[in-house]
Design an enzyme around this catalytic site. Structure first.
Site, mmCIF file in Angstrom:
data_model
loop_
_atom_site.group_PDB
_atom_site.id
_atom_site.type_symbol
_atom_site.label_atom_id
_atom_site.label_comp_id
_atom_site.label_asym_id
_atom_site.label_seq_id
_atom_site.Cartn_x
_atom_site.Cartn_y
_atom_site.Cartn_z
ATOM 1 N N ASN A 108 36.141 8.720 86.032
ATOM 2 C CA ASN A 108 36.743 9.872 85.344
ATOM 3 C C ASN A 108 37.384 10.844 86.349
ATOM 4 O OD1 ASN A 108 37.393 11.817 83.221
ATOM 5 N ND2 ASN A 108 35.942 10.625 82.002
ATOM 6 N N ARG A 109 37.630 12.069 85.911
ATOM 7 C CA ARG A 109 38.523 12.949 86.665
ATOM 8 C C ARG A 109 37.802 13.963 87.546
ATOM 9 N NH1 ARG A 109 40.757 11.425 82.025
ATOM 10 N NH2 ARG A 109 42.934 10.759 82.143
ATOM 11 N N HIS A 134 39.177 7.952 88.443
ATOM 12 C CA HIS A 134 38.556 6.635 88.634
ATOM 13 C C HIS A 134 38.530 6.146 90.085
ATOM 14 C CE1 HIS A 134 38.041 6.448 84.434
ATOM 15 N NE2 HIS A 134 39.110 5.792 84.064
ATOM 16 N N HIS A 206 34.433 -0.259 82.396
ATOM 17 C CA HIS A 206 35.599 0.173 81.611
ATOM 18 C C HIS A 206 36.093 -0.931 80.665
ATOM 19 C CE1 HIS A 206 39.190 2.622 80.891
ATOM 20 N NE2 HIS A 206 38.659 3.567 81.645
ATOM 21 N N TYR A 208 37.401 -2.622 77.346
ATOM 22 C CA TYR A 208 38.160 -2.207 76.162
ATOM 23 C C TYR A 208 37.699 -3.103 75.004
ATOM 24 C CZ TYR A 208 41.622 0.596 78.756
ATOM 25 O OH TYR A 208 42.257 1.557 79.513
ATOM 26 N N ASP A 272 39.827 11.171 73.989
ATOM 27 C CA ASP A 272 39.688 10.855 75.418
ATOM 28 C C ASP A 272 38.790 11.950 76.001
ATOM 29 O OD1 ASP A 272 39.968 9.801 77.922
ATOM 30 O OD2 ASP A 272 42.148 10.007 78.037
ATOM 31 N N GLN A 309 32.169 8.712 77.651
ATOM 32 C CA GLN A 309 33.590 8.967 77.410
ATOM 33 C C GLN A 309 34.041 8.003 76.321
ATOM 34 O OE1 GLN A 309 35.339 11.257 79.267
ATOM 35 N NE2 GLN A 309 37.473 10.862 78.749
ATOM 36 N N GLU A 338 32.510 4.683 77.859
ATOM 37 C CA GLU A 338 32.154 4.707 79.275
ATOM 38 C C GLU A 338 30.947 5.627 79.479
ATOM 39 O OE1 GLU A 338 36.033 5.778 81.245
ATOM 40 O OE2 GLU A 338 36.672 5.340 79.216
HETATM 41 C C1 BGC Z 1 40.413 7.840 80.794
HETATM 42 C C2 BGC Z 1 41.808 7.805 80.230
HETATM 43 C C3 BGC Z 1 42.616 6.875 81.062
HETATM 44 C C4 BGC Z 1 41.974 5.515 81.052
HETATM 45 C C5 BGC Z 1 42.683 4.630 82.022
HETATM 46 C C6 BGC Z 1 39.855 6.468 80.690
HETATM 47 O O1 BGC Z 1 38.572 6.444 81.225
HETATM 48 O O2 BGC Z 1 39.601 8.783 80.167
HETATM 49 O O3 BGC Z 1 42.392 9.084 80.233
HETATM 50 O O4 BGC Z 1 43.928 6.777 80.610
HETATM 51 O O5 BGC Z 1 40.638 5.612 81.462
HETATM 52 O O6 BGC Z 1 42.814 3.412 81.521
#
Ligand code: BGC
Length: 373
Positions: A108-109, A134, A206, A208, A272, A309, A338
């Site tokens: 994350n950020r 990330h 991560h 999907y 998000d 997340q 996540e």
């Molecule tokens: C983030 C998204 C991001 C994605 C990348 C997620 O964990 O929260 O903002 O675009 O990851 O694939």
């Protein structure tokens, strides 16, 4: 049949020491492997763990990527419930949005890619607008991990040694991740990390997910529950404001099962965000459930982490190449759940700490359990 299910149930929940069955009719755990290409001089291998009921999970040494999760629907048909690629070229393409990978050193950020630790300010690459996302330009998702098959054919141990200064982070970190497939159709991920200098650590996976296994082009019809009464609101660059707010009466409320499409349009940009889990202790607790009615597939997520997340695949736009079966992964084609510490924790003293010090061990366990109903 009943007798066999009974045997399977007790065969090896979460152990890495599953003994081969004396009864030939009861399938065993197995790990197969196939080389799928090279990154620099390293051979990239796809390992597939299968359990006695036929569930299969495939994992690469590149990025520790989960490439496939094959589970049965309510009619007993197998389907792959994660997005991915049909060749290594897909994983390596620019703009791969972290399909299935292990994310680190900091998932994350981090605002403006900057944090101060023990009086020193560290500047990371800003790879997501003004922020770091990330783990940087070459995070743990883009490196080759060392893989060891553990005894019992149900566990893979992946290790990555991240150097002091890598991507701007302090300290030599040794990260170890064990993927275990249980007889009860649980994919368990155990994360551990140590360091020789204080550093922020936040590891996650991560994947999907789309439980329709290719039948539905989006997850808008999936029913989601998040065991969270609160979430962390964000600014326009997706950095938490520092507040923790109740979800009640807002589109963020997933305390009871809700179709993802129901309130999505009223959330700018889509979901998000980080939800603050209603944890009662430090152990493994239920964090989320996901249900796809038509297939009957049901997934439960358990974690030891304080947050999750929920990302509704907002930035998928159908342009990825080398996708499985040539599928166009359109906006909301899948979602990520996540398990994590809260975003930007290094800059938010009121959030649970993410600083790992020399002599300490970071641990995190998350479980993704699959069934049908
Ligand atoms: C983030 C998204 C991001 C994605 C990348 C997620 O964990 O929260 O903002 O675009 O990851 O694939």
């Amino acid at each position: 049949m009943k007798k066999y299910s009974f045997l399977i149930l007790f065969a090896a929940a979460f152990a890495c020491k599953n003994k081969p069955s004396a009864d030939a009719k009861v399938a065993a755990f197995a790990i197969s492997e196939a080389a799928i290409g090279k990154v620099d001089t390293s051979t990239i291998t796809e390992y597939t763990i299968s359990n006695p009921s036929g569930m299969k999970v495939s994992i690469l040494n590149y990025g520790g990527t989960v490439t496939k999760i094959i589970t049965k629907d309510k009619a007993g048909n197998d389907g792959d419930v994660v997005l991915g690629f049909d060749s290594l070229a897909g994983n390596l393409q620019k703009g791969n949005p972290y399909f299935g990978v292990l994310v680190g050193r900091y998932a994350n950020r981090i605002a403006k890619g900057k944090f101060t630790l023990d009086g020193k300010t560290y500047q990371l690459a800003t790879n997501n607008g003004p922020n770091a996302l990330h783990g940087g330009l070459k995070g743990y998702d883009k490196v080759v991990w060392t893989v060891e098959k553990l005894a019992g054919d149900s566990c893979l141990q992946l290790t990555y040694k991240s150097k002091d200064g890598e991507e701007g982070y302090p300290g030599n970190v040794v990260a170890t991740v064990v993927y275990t497939l249980s007889s009860a159709n649980e994919l368990k991920i155990d994360y551990k990390a140590t360091t020789d200098k204080a550093t922020p650590v936040n590891l996650t996976n991560h994947c999907y997910f789309n439980l329709s296994a290719g039948a539905d082009s989006t997850i808008l019809n999936h029913e989601l529950t998040l065991v969270a009464d609160k979430y962390t609101p964000v600014d326009t660059t997706l950095i938490p404001t520092g507040k923790i707010e109740p979800v009640k009466g807002t589109p963020m409320d997933f305390t009871a099962p809700k179709l993802i499409g129901k309130d999505l349009a009223s959330v700018a940009g889509g979901y998000d965000h980080n939800w603050v889990l209603n944890k009662t202790g430090k152990g493994l607790e239920l964090a989320a459930t996901l249900y796809h009615v038509a297939s009957g597939r049901y997934m439960e997520v358990f974690t030891t982490e304080p947050g999750i997340q929920f990302y509704s695949g907002n930035f998928l736009d159908g342009t990825l190449t080398n996708t499985k079966g040539g599928k166009k992964y359109v906006q909301h084609a899948a979602l990520c759940l996540e398990t994590q510490h809260f975003p930007d924790s290094p800059n938010e003293p009121s959030f649970p700490s993410v600083i790992l010090k020399s002599g300490e061990t970071y641990t995190h366990t998350s479980v993704y359990k699959f069934s049908v109903k």
